[in-house]
Design a protein around this motif. Structure first.
Motif, mmCIF file in Angstrom:
data_model
loop_
_atom_site.group_PDB
_atom_site.id
_atom_site.type_symbol
_atom_site.label_atom_id
_atom_site.label_comp_id
_atom_site.label_asym_id
_atom_site.label_seq_id
_atom_site.Cartn_x
_atom_site.Cartn_y
_atom_site.Cartn_z
ATOM 1 N N VAL A 1 -8.974 75.888 -50.803
ATOM 2 C CA VAL A 1 -8.806 76.470 -49.808
ATOM 3 C C VAL A 1 -7.701 77.831 -49.533
ATOM 4 O O VAL A 1 -6.910 77.225 -49.245
ATOM 5 C CB VAL A 1 -8.942 76.724 -48.512
ATOM 6 N N PRO A 2 -7.744 79.045 -50.469
ATOM 7 C CA PRO A 2 -6.607 79.978 -50.363
ATOM 8 C C PRO A 2 -5.993 80.155 -48.627
ATOM 9 O O PRO A 2 -6.539 80.426 -47.680
ATOM 10 C CB PRO A 2 -7.099 80.923 -51.215
ATOM 11 N N SER A 3 -4.755 80.769 -48.726
ATOM 12 C CA SER A 3 -4.161 81.535 -48.026
ATOM 13 C C SER A 3 -3.577 82.682 -48.431
ATOM 14 O O SER A 3 -2.980 82.977 -49.420
ATOM 15 C CB SER A 3 -3.520 80.650 -47.314
ATOM 16 N N TRP A 4 -2.849 83.094 -47.752
ATOM 17 C CA TRP A 4 -2.078 84.354 -47.336
ATOM 18 C C TRP A 4 -0.343 84.251 -48.496
ATOM 19 O O TRP A 4 -0.490 85.126 -49.209
ATOM 20 C CB TRP A 4 -1.747 85.263 -46.886
ATOM 21 N N ILE A 5 -0.040 82.566 -48.291
ATOM 22 C CA ILE A 5 1.153 82.352 -48.913
ATOM 23 C C ILE A 5 0.820 82.524 -50.313
ATOM 24 O O ILE A 5 0.366 82.429 -51.114
ATOM 25 C CB ILE A 5 1.882 81.119 -48.551
ATOM 26 N N SER B 1 1.447 80.676 -53.461
ATOM 27 C CA SER B 1 0.926 79.583 -53.678
ATOM 28 C C SER B 1 -0.195 79.163 -53.993
ATOM 29 O O SER B 1 -1.066 80.044 -53.981
ATOM 30 C CB SER B 1 1.348 78.570 -52.391
ATOM 31 N N PRO B 2 -0.589 78.232 -55.151
ATOM 32 C CA PRO B 2 -1.961 78.151 -55.776
ATOM 33 C C PRO B 2 -2.163 77.794 -54.818
ATOM 34 O O PRO B 2 -3.592 78.025 -54.517
ATOM 35 C CB PRO B 2 -1.329 76.525 -57.191
ATOM 36 N N GLY C 1 -4.797 75.830 -48.137
ATOM 37 C CA GLY C 1 -4.952 74.941 -46.860
ATOM 38 C C GLY C 1 -5.358 75.790 -45.041
ATOM 39 O O GLY C 1 -4.684 77.213 -45.548
ATOM 40 N N PRO C 2 -6.911 75.320 -44.787
ATOM 41 C CA PRO C 2 -7.237 76.731 -43.324
ATOM 42 C C PRO C 2 -6.222 76.226 -42.352
ATOM 43 O O PRO C 2 -5.437 77.567 -42.081
ATOM 44 C CB PRO C 2 -8.566 75.167 -42.954
ATOM 45 N N ASN D 1 -2.147 80.308 -40.379
ATOM 46 C CA ASN D 1 -3.539 79.441 -41.606
ATOM 47 C C ASN D 1 -2.829 79.025 -42.746
ATOM 48 O O ASN D 1 -3.098 79.203 -43.844
ATOM 49 C CB ASN D 1 -4.394 80.728 -41.699
ATOM 50 N N ALA E 1 -7.467 84.091 -55.311
ATOM 51 C CA ALA E 1 -6.740 83.365 -55.185
ATOM 52 C C ALA E 1 -5.831 82.964 -56.367
ATOM 53 O O ALA E 1 -5.164 81.961 -56.212
ATOM 54 C CB ALA E 1 -7.395 82.409 -54.432
#
Lengths: 395, 395
Positions: A212-216, A218-219, A222-223, A230, A322
């Motif tokens: 799950v991609p995030s805004w951070i 980083s590869p 996580g949700p 998030n 992502a």
């Protein structure tokens, strides 16, 4: 309590001063916590003025006594209000500054506007890059602290192998690992420099959560538990034959260490095991490039070439929008230091750089597998600081 | 996963728009995580444009799919690079902005400079205050989340009473309480708005550590583990008959709750017990003032008057240069919200404000005693959100 020795501070300030002179700056004025810690030895609320030549001056708002106890700098003075600063500058022979560097990448606009009012004739320029580049090369004293962090990460990995079982939730695992870390001196906060970047220990991600991609930046992401924060664990329960990604940073005495290991309850499915082997292949290709003189971009290109050759171009370092364009990054008093081993970076590796290398691959329907180690660049082969065995940890 | 309802977002945006019009601003552009969460329901990397009239626009850099799933806003679009923003503005009917508010208190200079380049004819002004004032008044939906945080704090306090014993170190206690918090959904990061403010859960301080000041704007600080992050526990071991201060915030689903309780192994010495009673006296005087129309400063003055009358003027809210000039603060999506119940604040209390009230007193040679509760201001008597019994917890 570990204090930064004067010799460390002098060497760091000296390198910054060299860069200030090269950039024709009269001084840098630093306010951000990680930079204060690095160049003065304290994070008490203060302004650190590093002139291009001569002794730095630390003006402390709060707490002066602690700043004096913590920093080995010779010139430390109290400051009740920022409006006193121009007079304090003059009193310390710093009245003639014309071109001053500030931390544009982290300093709030409000502080910048105040600077402009206090010093209407001073030209304010961005010194973020200078500051961050000085910090890239670590001393033996710094590396020794990071080795302790690496040992703490090994402890966390081994603890996870003990407690990972079917049905346990990622938050139960997180609670245990975080408690273990704190019992062994983890400082708590992970410092990241990038605006809005928030990291709580790192990513402990079960199964498909790992993809799950995030805004951070980083590869993995996580949700997370809610849209409010998030990234990281979500409350998901572990099942057999799926990757559990442990990317928890250590932070001890102000220094970070970065490591990722992949765990599985029972063997990983063949696709996951194959992707993990590919990550090890990338890791090896990167390791061979971690030598003085290589550019950060060339290391990344070598990593991508291996990922492509093994058929993972589309899923290397996450997928689609992502996908991130780096394979590693500097690590030190912040988790996201320079150089970024990524697309377009012409920074050249040098002995003393500490680099987290983190090849990761998304496996649709399974999650993320990968490995990450923190290396020290030397004159010869790079040295591993992290120490946990690099197999998939099958429990 | 708890999503922010559209009705919440609409009410918040509507209040901000009223303030924008009153300030003759054409729009606010918000980038900071807590503000994005509050006004859009997501913290994905994005720019939120709130025009003085009409529908907001969320331009998402990463991750667009998650932003669309998390935010109830109608207008959400992707943005690959900030340089696309002017064209995206025009495409969404926002091409005519002349005076725009930004978060000067948290926005890095680098972003501000980029705004100036992208919009050379737009006047950029500080909208921090508007944004923070809109956030002061909470809805029933928000208060319900904070009540869950208060219940988590009660759980932490009761757990501390179980595990506090002679010889245990503050870090062992911290490890246990933090694990307990995470097992029950604590999100991890505590959001503070102030530049450089870093808080890891809060302050768990044993004995004289409670009186050690720090740079953080709080009555307590604590030595911390190292000068790199110098507030919070230090590794000190608990002894009998000394205060143990538990000021650990809850953070659930993006909302904070703030509470402090004082613990002791065996009875506190008479001086500590007497100072604690004085804190309860201040607490009561403040409680009586938490009514619509009172100014934040008058609440603080009432608190100081009681502290003075009881002989604690010099040691109320820490001592000497470490004494802080407030007795409480707003709490919500950040721990340090407005209003500050402090010197000189003319903000008036209003129903829906959630205020942490934290009278604390330093006892030389003993440490810090005190109490803190989060109140909800109503039309009548204030309502307590925190729920832990307010005695000294003698174990």
């Amino acid at each position: 309590m570990l204090l930064t020795p004067l010799t460390e501070i002098e060497a760091r300030v000296g390198r910054l001063q060299g860069r200030l002179r090269a950039a024709e700056l009269d001084a840098a004025i630093l306010l951000q916590a990680a930079d204060l810690f690095y160049f003065s030895g304290t994070v008490q609320s203060a302004w650190l003025i590093v002139p291009a030549e001569g002794a730095p001056l630390l003006l402390v708002r709060r707490d002066l006594g602690r700043a004096q106890a913590e920093s080995p700098l010779a010139r430390i003075a109290g400051m009740a209000q920022p409006r006193e600063v121009p007079a304090l500058f003059r009193a310390h022979g710093l009245g003639g500054l014309r071109r001053v560097g500030l931390e544009f990448d982290v300093l709030p606009v409000e502080q910048y506007v105040r600077f402009g009012r206090l010093f209407p004739t001073v030209q304010l320029v961005d010194a973020s890059r200078l500051v961050r580049e000085v910090r890239m090369v670590k001393s033996a004293w710094e590396v020794a602290i990071m080795r302790r962090g690496a040992a703490l990460q090994d402890r966390m990995a081994r603890r996870l192998a003990e407690i990972l079982r079917p049905g346990v939730s990622d938050m139960q695992l997180a609670a245990e690992l975080e408690a273990e870390a704190r019992r062994h001196g983890h400082q708590g906060p992970i410092r990241m420099r990038r605006f809005n970047a928030e990291c709580f220990y790192g990513h402990l991600l079960v199964g498909e959560d790992g993809a799950v991609p995030s805004w951070i930046e980083s590869p993995s992401g996580g949700p997370g538990l809610s849209p409010a924060f998030n990234n990281g664990p979500s409350g998901r329960r572990a099942g057999a034959h799926e990757p559990v990604l442990l990317d928890y940073a250590a932070a001890l005495d102000g220094y970070h260490s970065d490591q990722t290991r992949t765990f599985s309850i029972g063997e990983l499915p063949a696709e996951g095991a194959r992707a993990y082997e590919a990550c090890l292949g990338v890791w090896e290709a990167v390791r061979e490039r971690l030598r003085p003189g290589e550019t950060a971009a060339s290391v990344y290109e070598a990593a991508v070439a291996v990922a492509e050759r093994l058929g993972y171009a589309e899923r290397f370092m996450n997928a689609g929008a992502a996908q991130v364009r780096f394979v590693g990054h500097g690590v030190g008093v912040e988790l996201d230091e320079l150089p970024v081993l990524g697309l377009g970076s012409d920074l050249r590796l040098a002995p003393g750089m500490t680099l987290a290398v983190e090849p990761k691959i998304v496996c649709p329907g399974l999650g993320m597998v990968g490995v990450e180690d923190t290396f020290l660049v030397t004159e010869g082969d790079p040295e591993l600081l992290t120490m946990t065995p690099r197999q998939v940890w099958v429990v």
